[in-house]
Design a protein around this motif. Structure first.
Motif, PDB file in Angstrom:
ATOM      1  N   GLN A  29     106.701  86.160  39.350  1.00  0.00           N
ATOM      2  CA  GLN A  29     105.367  86.372  38.561  1.00  0.00           C
ATOM      3  C   GLN A  29     104.347  85.625  39.187  1.00  0.00           C
ATOM      4  OE1 GLN A  29     105.170  88.425  35.839  1.00  0.00           O
ATOM      5  NE2 GLN A  29     107.431  89.054  36.631  1.00  0.00           N
ATOM      6  N   GLU A  35     110.747  86.091  35.932  1.00  0.00           N
ATOM      7  CA  GLU A  35     110.726  86.628  34.443  1.00  0.00           C
ATOM      8  C   GLU A  35     112.207  87.660  34.635  1.00  0.00           C
ATOM      9  OE1 GLU A  35     107.739  88.375  32.049  1.00  0.00           O
ATOM     10  OE2 GLU A  35     108.524  90.475  32.899  1.00  0.00           O
ATOM     11  N   ARG A  90     111.667  83.619  30.872  1.00  0.00           N
ATOM     12  CA  ARG A  90     111.081  82.929  31.789  1.00  0.00           C
ATOM     13  C   ARG A  90     111.591  81.703  32.346  1.00  0.00           C
ATOM     14  NH1 ARG A  90     105.733  84.095  33.085  1.00  0.00           N
ATOM     15  NH2 ARG A  90     105.465  86.230  32.822  1.00  0.00           N
TER      16      ARG A  90
END
Length: 471
Positions: A29, A35, A90
């Motif tokens: 990301q 992610e 995450r």
């Protein structure tokens, strides 16, 4: 034996089908984290559904969308493909491995427990531990630019290089400046004529700068920085822009790609000596001296005057000369700049004249105009008679002539090219000889002339006879 095989088949069949399938895929990301999208599939065990009873994630960051108690329907979970639940996790950008272990219990379609549970694990793909934050803007210290420059026209454009904008609350200023210069080459001193400052920021990737260029020797510079960078005057052994000029080889000018932001040109001198003259009614003259954009030394000469006057750059100096100085000559470096001789301003008043006639005299009165005019000498003439007179400060002077047969009287002002005309007018009350007396005088005069003529004739006849007898 057959019964044993059937028992083994019945025992093996649910064990082979009641496993969940766990999979994950990681994507780097812009903020520098991975992610991971996790999916848990129920395995489609004859339309039975599973319920998650335990989740173990490594790393331990929470998973949004998958939790203990989630049911995995054989038909649909309501949020994705049939028989699948999906969650997002995450993890740091340095992560190289991630696993998810899912424990589930199986139920019949009517909700009855099957008594069968399973524990299955999956490993996410795409984790390399190299995810770094992707910049969303560029800071002032790292920003680079590209520019165009046309010094002769006083034009320049500057644009931020790359695709990213400058970061919020940051700006980079640039300066375009034109100078008056003593020659078409780099020489000193120089004086700023016009300048323009513009800034690139988060909302403006490109700016255009424009300045007026003097119509004489000039220098134009495109500079890294704002108004605080402006140098004026630019003198010998003084400050210079150096590598701050865009397009320079050194920093910071080399952070902008384009031509060197420096121009020298022009065809005529910016030093333009000029003299103008303002006459006053009193005969004095005010001389206005100016030198344009450079200091100029003038020499002013006239009758009784010889003065050197230095005029600073961009300034003017007034010099007051008294009346009677004659021709005024202004020169610069031995070359005549202007010449002037006082003349009466149109706003000044003029002298006036009045006359008074009697039987024996003609009186002429001359009045000075005042208004600061100097004393004025005049010559009044009537017939063969002349009178000189001087008037001043708005006052009057009177001259007297013996009355005669002439009618016209004139007053001339030497040096002013100005003349007044008046007339003697018979008052009409003067005593005159009667007409009969005049006639008697004429007759008596005629008689005397006739007697004289007769006497002359007698003498002539006698001389004639004496001459005849002698013969």
């Amino acid at each position: 034996m057959l019964l044993g095989m059937l028992a083994a088949l019945v025992a093996a069949s649910p064990a082979a089908a009641h496993h969940t399938r766990v999979s994950g895929a990681a994507v780097c990301q812009p903020d520098g984290s991975y992610e991971i999208t996790w999916q848990v599939n129920n395995g489609s065990w004859e339309n039975r559904y599973a319920q998650i009873t335990k989740l173990v994630a490594r790393p331990q960051q929470p998973i949004d969308g998958i939790k203990v108690g989630s049911a995995i329907s054989a038909e649909t979970d309501g949020n994705g493909p049939k028989g699948v639940v999906t969650g997002v996790q995450r993890v740091p950008g340095t992560t190289t491995s991630a696993t998810l272990t899912v424990s589930a219990t199986w139920f019949e379609r009517n909700g009855d427990r099957t008594g069968i549970s399973s524990t299955d694990s999956g490993t996410a793909v795409g984790l390399r531990g190299t995810c770094r934050e992707t910049p969303q803007c560029v800071g002032m210290a790292q920003a680079t630019y590209k520019h165009t420059f046309d010094g002769a026209k006083g034009r320049a454009t500057i644009e931020l290089a790359g695709d990213l904008p400058l970061c919020k609350d940051q700006k980079q200023e640039f300066l375009l400046v034109s100078y008056f210069a003593p020659s078409a080459k780099a020489s000193w001193p120089q004086y700023a004529h016009d300048h323009h400052v513009a800034a690139i920021d988060a909302k403006h990737r490109k700016v255009e700068l424009k300045v007026d260029v003097p119509k004489c020797y000039t220098q134009v510079d495109l500079v890294w920085g704002g108004k605080n960078e402006l140098i004026t005057p630019m003198v010998a052994k003084g400050k210079r822009y150096g590598d701050k000029k865009l397009g320079s080889k050194g920093k910071p000018g080399n952070r902008s790609a384009g031509p060197l932001g420096a121009y020298n040109g022009g065809a005529v001198s910016c030093a333009q000596p000029k003299a103008t003259f303002v006459p006053a009614c009193d005969g004095s003259v005010t001389v206005h001296l100016s030198g344009g954009h450079y200091p100029v030394k003038f020499r002013v000469t006239a009758t009784g005057v010889d003065r050197a006057v230095e005029v600073p750059a961009g300034k003017s100096v007034k010099l007051q000369l008294p009346a009677g100085t004659g021709p005024i000559v202004v020169a610069e470096r031995g070359k005549e700049v202007a010449r002037y001789l006082w003349s009466r301003p149109s706003t000044c008043g003029l002298p006036t004249m009045s006359t008074e006639s009697t039987c024996t005299e003609l009186k002429v009165t001359i009045t000075h105009p005042g208004q600061g005019m100097p004393p004025m000498e005049a010559v009044a003439s009537y017939g063969t008679q002349d009178r000189k007179v001087t008037t001043s400060d708005g006052g009057s002077e009177t001259v007297v002539f013996a009355a005669g047969r002439k009618r016209v009287v004139s007053v001339v002002f030497p040096g002013y090219d100005y003349k007044l005309i008046g007339e003697y007018e018979d008052p009409g009350t003067c005593e005159k000889l009667p007409t009969t007396g005049a006639m008697t005088a004429r007759i008596g005069l005629i008689g005397v002339l006739m007697v004289a003529f007769g006497a002359a004739l007698v003498i002539f006849v006698r001389r004639r006879r004496a001459s005849t007898d002698g013969r």
